[in-house]
Design a protein around this motif. Structure first.
Motif, PDB file in Angstrom:
ATOM      1  N   TYR A 139      49.330  38.745  36.007  1.00 29.56           N
ATOM      2  CA  TYR A 139      50.515  39.390  35.389  1.00 29.56           C
ATOM      3  C   TYR A 139      51.488  39.741  36.309  1.00 29.56           C
ATOM      4  O   TYR A 139      51.092  39.920  37.722  1.00 29.56           O
ATOM      5  CB  TYR A 139      50.217  40.522  34.658  1.00 29.56           C
ATOM      6  CG  TYR A 139      49.624  41.770  35.249  1.00 29.56           C
ATOM      7  CD1 TYR A 139      50.443  42.679  35.980  1.00 29.56           C
ATOM      8  CD2 TYR A 139      48.348  41.803  35.395  1.00 29.56           C
ATOM      9  CE1 TYR A 139      49.890  43.702  36.669  1.00 29.56           C
ATOM     10  CE2 TYR A 139      47.644  42.885  36.190  1.00 29.56           C
ATOM     11  CZ  TYR A 139      48.676  43.768  36.903  1.00 29.56           C
ATOM     12  OH  TYR A 139      47.801  44.701  37.542  1.00 29.56           O
ATOM     13  N   SER A 140      52.825  39.599  35.969  1.00 27.50           N
ATOM     14  CA  SER A 140      53.882  40.151  36.853  1.00 27.50           C
ATOM     15  C   SER A 140      54.499  41.088  36.183  1.00 27.50           C
ATOM     16  O   SER A 140      55.231  40.753  35.084  1.00 27.50           O
ATOM     17  CB  SER A 140      54.793  39.197  37.536  1.00 27.50           C
ATOM     18  OG  SER A 140      55.814  39.495  38.122  1.00 27.50           O
ATOM     19  N   SER A 141      54.648  42.428  36.297  1.00 31.45           N
ATOM     20  CA  SER A 141      55.210  43.415  35.657  1.00 31.45           C
ATOM     21  C   SER A 141      55.757  44.533  36.296  1.00 31.45           C
ATOM     22  O   SER A 141      55.292  44.928  37.451  1.00 31.45           O
ATOM     23  CB  SER A 141      53.927  44.074  34.623  1.00 31.45           C
ATOM     24  OG  SER A 141      54.364  44.880  33.724  1.00 31.45           O
ATOM     25  N   LEU A 174      44.392  40.555  36.889  1.00 37.12           N
ATOM     26  CA  LEU A 174      44.772  40.374  38.339  1.00 37.12           C
ATOM     27  C   LEU A 174      46.241  40.419  38.440  1.00 37.12           C
ATOM     28  O   LEU A 174      46.969  39.746  37.669  1.00 37.12           O
ATOM     29  CB  LEU A 174      44.234  39.154  38.947  1.00 37.12           C
ATOM     30  CG  LEU A 174      42.891  38.887  39.216  1.00 37.12           C
ATOM     31  CD1 LEU A 174      42.541  37.470  39.965  1.00 37.12           C
ATOM     32  CD2 LEU A 174      42.050  39.898  39.972  1.00 37.12           C
ATOM     33  N   ASP A 175      46.791  41.213  39.410  1.00 33.69           N
ATOM     34  CA  ASP A 175      48.191  41.392  39.635  1.00 33.69           C
ATOM     35  C   ASP A 175      48.671  40.225  40.346  1.00 33.69           C
ATOM     36  O   ASP A 175      48.196  39.897  41.484  1.00 33.69           O
ATOM     37  CB  ASP A 175      48.487  42.765  40.375  1.00 33.69           C
ATOM     38  CG  ASP A 175      50.241  42.826  40.604  1.00 33.69           C
ATOM     39  OD1 ASP A 175      50.716  42.059  40.554  1.00 33.69           O
ATOM     40  OD2 ASP A 175      50.299  44.097  40.903  1.00 33.69           O
ATOM     41  N   LEU A 176      49.705  39.401  39.805  1.00 33.13           N
ATOM     42  CA  LEU A 176      50.166  38.021  40.446  1.00 33.13           C
ATOM     43  C   LEU A 176      50.511  38.544  41.799  1.00 33.13           C
ATOM     44  O   LEU A 176      50.763  37.520  42.718  1.00 33.13           O
ATOM     45  CB  LEU A 176      51.223  37.659  39.552  1.00 33.13           C
ATOM     46  CG  LEU A 176      51.573  36.099  39.934  1.00 33.13           C
ATOM     47  CD1 LEU A 176      50.637  34.995  39.600  1.00 33.13           C
ATOM     48  CD2 LEU A 176      52.534  35.729  38.811  1.00 33.13           C
ATOM     49  N   HIS A 177      51.266  39.589  42.143  1.00 31.66           N
ATOM     50  CA  HIS A 177      51.739  39.956  43.422  1.00 31.66           C
ATOM     51  C   HIS A 177      50.597  40.197  44.401  1.00 31.66           C
ATOM     52  O   HIS A 177      50.846  40.447  45.683  1.00 31.66           O
ATOM     53  CB  HIS A 177      52.472  41.185  43.092  1.00 31.66           C
ATOM     54  CG  HIS A 177      53.886  40.908  42.177  1.00 31.66           C
ATOM     55  ND1 HIS A 177      55.275  40.688  42.763  1.00 31.66           N
ATOM     56  CD2 HIS A 177      53.710  40.931  40.897  1.00 31.66           C
ATOM     57  CE1 HIS A 177      55.690  40.506  41.492  1.00 31.66           C
ATOM     58  NE2 HIS A 177      54.996  40.500  40.438  1.00 31.66           N
ATOM     59  N   GLN A 178      49.372  40.390  44.082  1.00 29.27           N
ATOM     60  CA  GLN A 178      48.539  40.720  45.065  1.00 29.27           C
ATOM     61  C   GLN A 178      47.319  39.841  45.071  1.00 29.27           C
ATOM     62  O   GLN A 178      46.223  40.150  45.551  1.00 29.27           O
ATOM     63  CB  GLN A 178      47.867  42.056  44.659  1.00 29.27           C
ATOM     64  CG  GLN A 178      48.848  43.368  44.569  1.00 29.27           C
ATOM     65  CD  GLN A 178      48.269  44.701  44.314  1.00 29.27           C
ATOM     66  OE1 GLN A 178      47.134  44.761  43.886  1.00 29.27           O
ATOM     67  NE2 GLN A 178      49.239  45.769  44.373  1.00 29.27           N
ATOM     68  N   VAL A 179      47.609  38.518  44.410  1.00 24.51           N
ATOM     69  CA  VAL A 179      46.606  37.670  44.517  1.00 24.51           C
ATOM     70  C   VAL A 179      46.597  36.670  45.585  1.00 24.51           C
ATOM     71  O   VAL A 179      47.641  36.433  45.854  1.00 24.51           O
ATOM     72  CB  VAL A 179      46.490  36.892  43.212  1.00 24.51           C
ATOM     73  CG1 VAL A 179      45.891  35.591  43.445  1.00 24.51           C
ATOM     74  CG2 VAL A 179      46.506  37.386  41.912  1.00 24.51           C
ATOM     75  N   ASP A 180      45.464  36.507  46.370  1.00 23.68           N
ATOM     76  CA  ASP A 180      45.244  35.623  47.497  1.00 23.68           C
ATOM     77  C   ASP A 180      43.935  34.958  47.547  1.00 23.68           C
ATOM     78  O   ASP A 180      42.960  35.540  47.365  1.00 23.68           O
ATOM     79  CB  ASP A 180      45.431  36.679  48.830  1.00 23.68           C
ATOM     80  CG  ASP A 180      45.697  35.917  50.088  1.00 23.68           C
ATOM     81  OD1 ASP A 180      46.209  34.884  49.912  1.00 23.68           O
ATOM     82  OD2 ASP A 180      45.185  36.307  51.117  1.00 23.68           O
TER      83      ASP A 180
END
Length: 176
Positions: free
Chosen positions: A8-10, A34-40
């Motif tokens: 997600y991106s929220s 998982l938060d799309l902004h913190q996926v690595d």
């Protein structure tokens, strides 16, 4: 056990809340949210289903979504993929703004993205005036006044059609 990744991106959390509802409907799946902004370093090949939800803010999806797509394009193309967009325009169900065909945001996304999801959903989000900073509260109130929406900045209004979210989740579950 079958596995699904829910990304997600929220901004205020409504997209994540919608994903939590979808997860409840995916019986028989172990889900990783998982938060799309913190996926690595995510390996999408470990999952049978990939679900991505992203919200619109000031008419645009977050750039992190497009970065993720670029980084994982081959994996996305090789996976069972589902995408949904959350926005306040989708509250106008009577005008078809809650459909992929009637959503200007989905049309823009599909024209910009090299990834074309198998199933697409469009859901109305939530209007959370008290949680916004002063600038966002002012701008969103202005947009809502121009589009015939709620302008009382003391209110929080959830426009999400949960039945429609459940139907989307059923499509995910039934997809083979």
């Amino acid at each position: 056990m079958k596995r699904a990744v829910l990304l997600y991106s929220s901004r205020e959390g409504q997209t994540k809340k919608i994903l939590a509802h979808i997860e409840q409907e995916l019986e028989g799946y172990q889900c990783d949210t998982l938060d799309l902004h913190q996926v690595d370093g995510l390996d999408l090949s470990k999952y049978q289903k990939v679900v991505i939800g992203a919200s619109i803010r000031y008419g645009k999806l977050n750039k992190a979504l497009y970065t993720f797509i670029d980084q994982h394009l081959d994996e996305l193309r090789a996976s069972k993929t589902f995408f949904f967009c959350v926005n306040l325009t989708a509250r106008k169900e009577d005008q078809g703004k809650d459909t992929p065909e009637g959503s200007a945001y989905i049309k823009t996304f599909l024209s910009k993205s090299p990834w074309q999801p198998e199933v697409i959903g469009v859901f109305a989000g939530a209007l959370l005036y008290p949680r916004y900073n002063l600038f966002d509260r002012f701008m969103i109130r202005l947009i809502m006044s121009m589009t015939g929406g709620e302008t009382d900045t003391t209110k929080e209004v959830e426009y999400t059609n949960w039945e429609k979210v459940s139907l989307f989740a059923q499509k995910i579950a039934k997809s083979s």
